[in-house]
Design a protein around this motif. Structure first.
Motif, PDB file in Angstrom:
ATOM      1  N   THR A  87      39.883  45.848  34.926  1.00  0.00           N
ATOM      2  CA  THR A  87      39.518  47.011  35.717  1.00  0.00           C
ATOM      3  C   THR A  87      40.694  47.388  36.587  1.00  0.00           C
ATOM      4  OG1 THR A  87      37.974  47.953  37.320  1.00  0.00           O
ATOM      5  CG2 THR A  87      38.511  45.629  37.584  1.00  0.00           C
ATOM      6  N   GLU A  88      40.914  48.675  36.728  1.00  0.00           N
ATOM      7  CA  GLU A  88      41.938  49.170  37.633  1.00  0.00           C
ATOM      8  C   GLU A  88      41.295  49.842  38.844  1.00  0.00           C
ATOM      9  OE1 GLU A  88      44.955  48.317  37.209  1.00  0.00           O
ATOM     10  OE2 GLU A  88      44.651  47.501  35.202  1.00  0.00           O
ATOM     11  N   LEU A  89      39.965  49.796  38.920  1.00  0.00           N
ATOM     12  CA  LEU A  89      39.263  50.412  40.031  1.00  0.00           C
ATOM     13  C   LEU A  89      39.298  49.496  41.249  1.00  0.00           C
ATOM     14  CD1 LEU A  89      36.164  51.815  38.103  1.00  0.00           C
ATOM     15  CD2 LEU A  89      38.224  53.048  38.817  1.00  0.00           C
ATOM     16  N   ASP A  90      39.340  50.108  42.413  1.00  0.00           N
ATOM     17  CA  ASP A  90      39.461  49.340  43.650  1.00  0.00           C
ATOM     18  C   ASP A  90      38.080  48.886  44.122  1.00  0.00           C
ATOM     19  OD1 ASP A  90      40.603  48.137  45.822  1.00  0.00           O
ATOM     20  OD2 ASP A  90      40.852  49.987  46.979  1.00  0.00           O
ATOM     21  N   PHE A  91      37.432  48.062  43.285  1.00  0.00           N
ATOM     22  CA  PHE A  91      36.134  47.494  43.620  1.00  0.00           C
ATOM     23  C   PHE A  91      36.344  46.122  44.249  1.00  0.00           C
ATOM     24  CE2 PHE A  91      33.272  49.712  40.224  1.00  0.00           C
ATOM     25  CZ  PHE A  91      33.585  50.939  40.792  1.00  0.00           C
ATOM     26  N   THR A  92      35.382  45.727  45.065  1.00  0.00           N
ATOM     27  CA  THR A  92      35.429  44.359  45.585  1.00  0.00           C
ATOM     28  C   THR A  92      34.914  43.398  44.522  1.00  0.00           C
ATOM     29  OG1 THR A  92      33.189  44.391  46.501  1.00  0.00           O
ATOM     30  CG2 THR A  92      34.973  45.219  47.917  1.00  0.00           C
ATOM     31  N   THR A 132      34.749  37.184  48.081  1.00  0.00           N
ATOM     32  CA  THR A 132      33.691  38.154  47.798  1.00  0.00           C
ATOM     33  C   THR A 132      34.060  39.580  48.173  1.00  0.00           C
ATOM     34  OG1 THR A 132      32.011  36.443  48.098  1.00  0.00           O
ATOM     35  CG2 THR A 132      31.271  38.720  48.219  1.00  0.00           C
ATOM     36  N   GLU A 133      34.669  39.789  49.326  1.00  0.00           N
ATOM     37  CA  GLU A 133      34.969  41.150  49.781  1.00  0.00           C
ATOM     38  C   GLU A 133      36.414  41.567  49.517  1.00  0.00           C
ATOM     39  OE1 GLU A 133      32.550  43.068  50.577  1.00  0.00           O
ATOM     40  OE2 GLU A 133      31.155  41.386  50.399  1.00  0.00           O
ATOM     41  N   ARG A 134      37.132  40.766  48.750  1.00  0.00           N
ATOM     42  CA  ARG A 134      38.501  41.139  48.359  1.00  0.00           C
ATOM     43  C   ARG A 134      38.467  42.167  47.237  1.00  0.00           C
ATOM     44  NH1 ARG A 134      42.356  36.890  48.532  1.00  0.00           N
ATOM     45  NH2 ARG A 134      43.610  38.155  47.096  1.00  0.00           N
TER      46      ARG A 134
END
Length: 264
Positions: A87-92, A132-134
């Motif tokens: 994934t290249e999306l900025d998801f956590t 988790t939140e990275r």
């Protein structure tokens, strides 16, 4: 849940990639697919999680033909980790793992408390609670691999399909993952390049060569010296691990001849 490959053949671009593959994987069994590059391992796995339809033959999960089941319904029973997972999306990390619940959701319904706990258990299993939140964008390759594995676990599948899951993982996390697979109670079909990891992890090993099944047996039989020589084209010696009793493979590296040897 039982998995069956019944005379599965896949032809692509005029070439037979998988040739009449027949396997019967028992419920709760860990089965490894091994073989050289291009032997059909990944193609066979794609047929199992529904990304590819066989040219002929049938793949069944729990007695149902995978080709007759919708991808969403199949994803409720079968979770897959492919070599192309990215994934290249900025998801956590948490958000990526929560996507594993998508096959079970209807509309935009939020996760229940139980589903949130399922995702937390998956994060814990892959040693990711501290991340988790990275953002996944800033993670190492090995950390990302563990995130995608946790996403697969969050699906609560009865069957896990893993294509080279130890890619990018350090030794500690390789061992942790494979130990988890041995004790998870799910049916696992996993493609591995490392024969020693396959021997230590799998109940049975399917050896593929040129798209055909060459052997399907317990590791000690499937990974015997003469078969490794024939299928992989390398010299090796099979031994027994002194602590675990698992078969292990020692490879003989070819050495360049010295000038004296060349002239003698």
């Amino acid at each position: 849940m039982r998995v069956e490959f019944d005379a599965v053949t896949v032809r692509m671009a005029g070439r037979t990639v998988v040739d009449r593959l027949t396997l019967d994987v028992r419920s709760g069994e860990v089965v490894g697919l091994v073989g050289p590059n291009g032997s059909g391992k990944s193609t066979a796995l794609r047929c199992l999680f529904g990304a590819l339809r066989p040219t002929s033959g049938v793949v069944r999960v729990g007695g149902a033909d995978v080709a007759s089941v919708s991808l969403r319904d199949n994803a409720r029973r079968v979770a897959a980790l492919t070599q192309e997972s990215r994934t290249e999306l900025d998801f956590t990390v948490r958000e990526i793992v929560e996507l594993g619940r998508y096959p079970h959701l209807r509309g935009n319904r939020r996760l229940t408390a139980r589903e949130t706990e399922v995702c937390k258990d998956a994060l814990r299993a892959m040693d990711l609670l501290a991340l988790t939140e990275r953002s996944v964008v800033g993670l190492s390759g090995g950390e990302r691999q563990r995130v995608f594995l946790a996403r697969a676990l969050a699906q609560e599948p009865e069957v896990l399909v893993l294509d080279e899951p130890t890619n990018h993982l350090d030794v500690r996390h390789q061992i942790a993952l494979l130990s988890y697979l041995r004790g998870c109670g799910r049916t696992v079909v996993v493609a591995l390049h490392d024969l020693n990891l396959a021997a230590a992890t799998c109940d049975r090993v399917a050896v593929l060569g040129d798209g055909m099944l060459r052997e399907f047996a317990e590791p000690g039989l499937a990974l015997r010296t003469e078969l490794i020589r024939t299928v992989f084209g390398v010299e090796a010696t099979s031994i027994t691990h002194p602590a675990t009793g698992d078969p292990q493979v020692l490879y003989a590296l070819s050495r360049p001849s010295t000038s004296e040897e060349a002239t003698s």
